[in-house]
Design a protein around this motif. Sequence first.
Motif, short mmCIF file in Angstrom:
data_model
loop_
_atom_site.label_atom_id
_atom_site.label_comp_id
_atom_site.label_asym_id
_atom_site.label_seq_id
_atom_site.Cartn_x
_atom_site.Cartn_y
_atom_site.Cartn_z
N ARG A 52 -57.93 51.31 21.64
CA ARG A 52 -57.95 52.48 22.49
C ARG A 52 -58.09 52.08 23.96
O ARG A 52 -58.87 51.21 24.29
CB ARG A 52 -59.09 53.41 22.10
CG ARG A 52 -58.77 54.86 22.41
CD ARG A 52 -59.86 55.81 21.97
NE ARG A 52 -60.40 56.45 23.16
CZ ARG A 52 -61.68 56.48 23.48
NH1 ARG A 52 -62.58 55.92 22.71
NH2 ARG A 52 -62.08 57.08 24.58
N TRP A 53 -57.33 52.73 24.81
CA TRP A 53 -57.42 52.53 26.25
C TRP A 53 -57.69 53.86 26.91
O TRP A 53 -57.07 54.87 26.57
CB TRP A 53 -56.11 51.97 26.80
CG TRP A 53 -55.80 50.58 26.36
CD1 TRP A 53 -54.95 50.21 25.35
CD2 TRP A 53 -56.33 49.37 26.89
NE1 TRP A 53 -54.92 48.85 25.24
CE2 TRP A 53 -55.76 48.31 26.17
CE3 TRP A 53 -57.22 49.08 27.92
CZ2 TRP A 53 -56.04 46.97 26.44
CZ3 TRP A 53 -57.50 47.75 28.19
CH2 TRP A 53 -56.92 46.71 27.45
N ASP A 54 -58.61 53.88 27.86
CA ASP A 54 -58.84 55.09 28.67
C ASP A 54 -57.97 55.00 29.92
O ASP A 54 -57.89 53.94 30.55
CB ASP A 54 -60.31 55.20 29.09
CG ASP A 54 -61.21 55.58 27.92
OD1 ASP A 54 -60.69 56.02 26.87
OD2 ASP A 54 -62.44 55.42 28.05
N LEU A 55 -57.34 56.09 30.26
CA LEU A 55 -56.51 56.14 31.46
C LEU A 55 -57.39 56.07 32.70
O LEU A 55 -58.37 56.82 32.82
CB LEU A 55 -55.69 57.42 31.47
CG LEU A 55 -54.80 57.65 32.69
CD1 LEU A 55 -53.70 56.60 32.78
CD2 LEU A 55 -54.21 59.05 32.66
N VAL A 56 -57.06 55.17 33.63
CA VAL A 56 -57.76 55.08 34.91
C VAL A 56 -56.99 55.86 35.96
O VAL A 56 -57.56 56.62 36.73
CB VAL A 56 -57.93 53.61 35.36
CG1 VAL A 56 -58.53 53.53 36.75
CG2 VAL A 56 -58.78 52.84 34.36
N GLU A 77 -60.70 49.55 28.89
CA GLU A 77 -61.31 49.78 27.58
C GLU A 77 -62.38 50.86 27.71
O GLU A 77 -63.03 50.96 28.75
CB GLU A 77 -61.99 48.50 27.09
CG GLU A 77 -61.06 47.43 26.63
CD GLU A 77 -61.85 46.21 26.17
OE1 GLU A 77 -61.74 45.89 24.98
OE2 GLU A 77 -62.56 45.61 26.98
N PRO A 78 -62.60 51.64 26.65
CA PRO A 78 -63.70 52.62 26.69
C PRO A 78 -65.03 51.90 26.91
O PRO A 78 -65.24 50.81 26.39
CB PRO A 78 -63.65 53.26 25.30
CG PRO A 78 -62.28 52.99 24.78
CD PRO A 78 -61.85 51.68 25.40
N SER A 79 -65.93 52.52 27.66
CA SER A 79 -67.19 51.84 28.02
C SER A 79 -68.08 51.54 26.81
O SER A 79 -68.91 50.65 26.85
CB SER A 79 -67.96 52.65 29.06
OG SER A 79 -68.12 53.97 28.62
N ARG A 80 -67.89 52.24 25.72
CA ARG A 80 -68.71 51.95 24.52
C ARG A 80 -68.41 50.56 23.96
O ARG A 80 -69.17 50.02 23.18
CB ARG A 80 -68.50 53.00 23.44
CG ARG A 80 -67.09 53.06 22.91
CD ARG A 80 -66.90 54.10 21.82
NE ARG A 80 -65.50 54.32 21.55
CZ ARG A 80 -64.69 53.45 20.97
NH1 ARG A 80 -65.13 52.28 20.58
NH2 ARG A 80 -63.42 53.75 20.77
N ASP A 81 -67.26 49.96 24.36
CA ASP A 81 -66.91 48.62 23.88
C ASP A 81 -67.55 47.52 24.74
O ASP A 81 -67.36 46.34 24.49
CB ASP A 81 -65.38 48.41 23.90
CG ASP A 81 -64.68 49.34 22.91
OD1 ASP A 81 -65.37 49.86 22.01
OD2 ASP A 81 -63.46 49.53 23.02
#
Length: 110
Positions: A52-56, A77-81
């Motif tokens: 999963r990638w979060d859009l910046v 990457e999502p911060s939970r990773d």
Amino acid sequence: NEQVTYRVEITGDDLASTPDWIPSDENPPLSPRQALRVARTTVSQLMPETTRWDLVGIELHPTDVPNKWFYEVSFREPSRDYTVSRPLKGISTFVRMDGKSGTIIKDWKE
């Protein structure tokens, strides 16, 4: 210990085949949503281990060639990773106005 880095490039020849965008036109030939779709496909092929990638952000850039533009789409990457031992990965890719990804160049470093 080999390290692989990726570069994305768009050449003048690549641009020649892409549709023009005159900024007085309401919208670019390729919508941000379409650019995002192309970019997501590209990064998932380059880094399949990241699910999963979060859009910046999505940025529209002019080029040296008149009326030729491209999108730069950035993810992280999502911060939970996040772990202390490994910082978050980020990646950006270019999308041309014809809906094609920029050319991916793989650099190997020893």
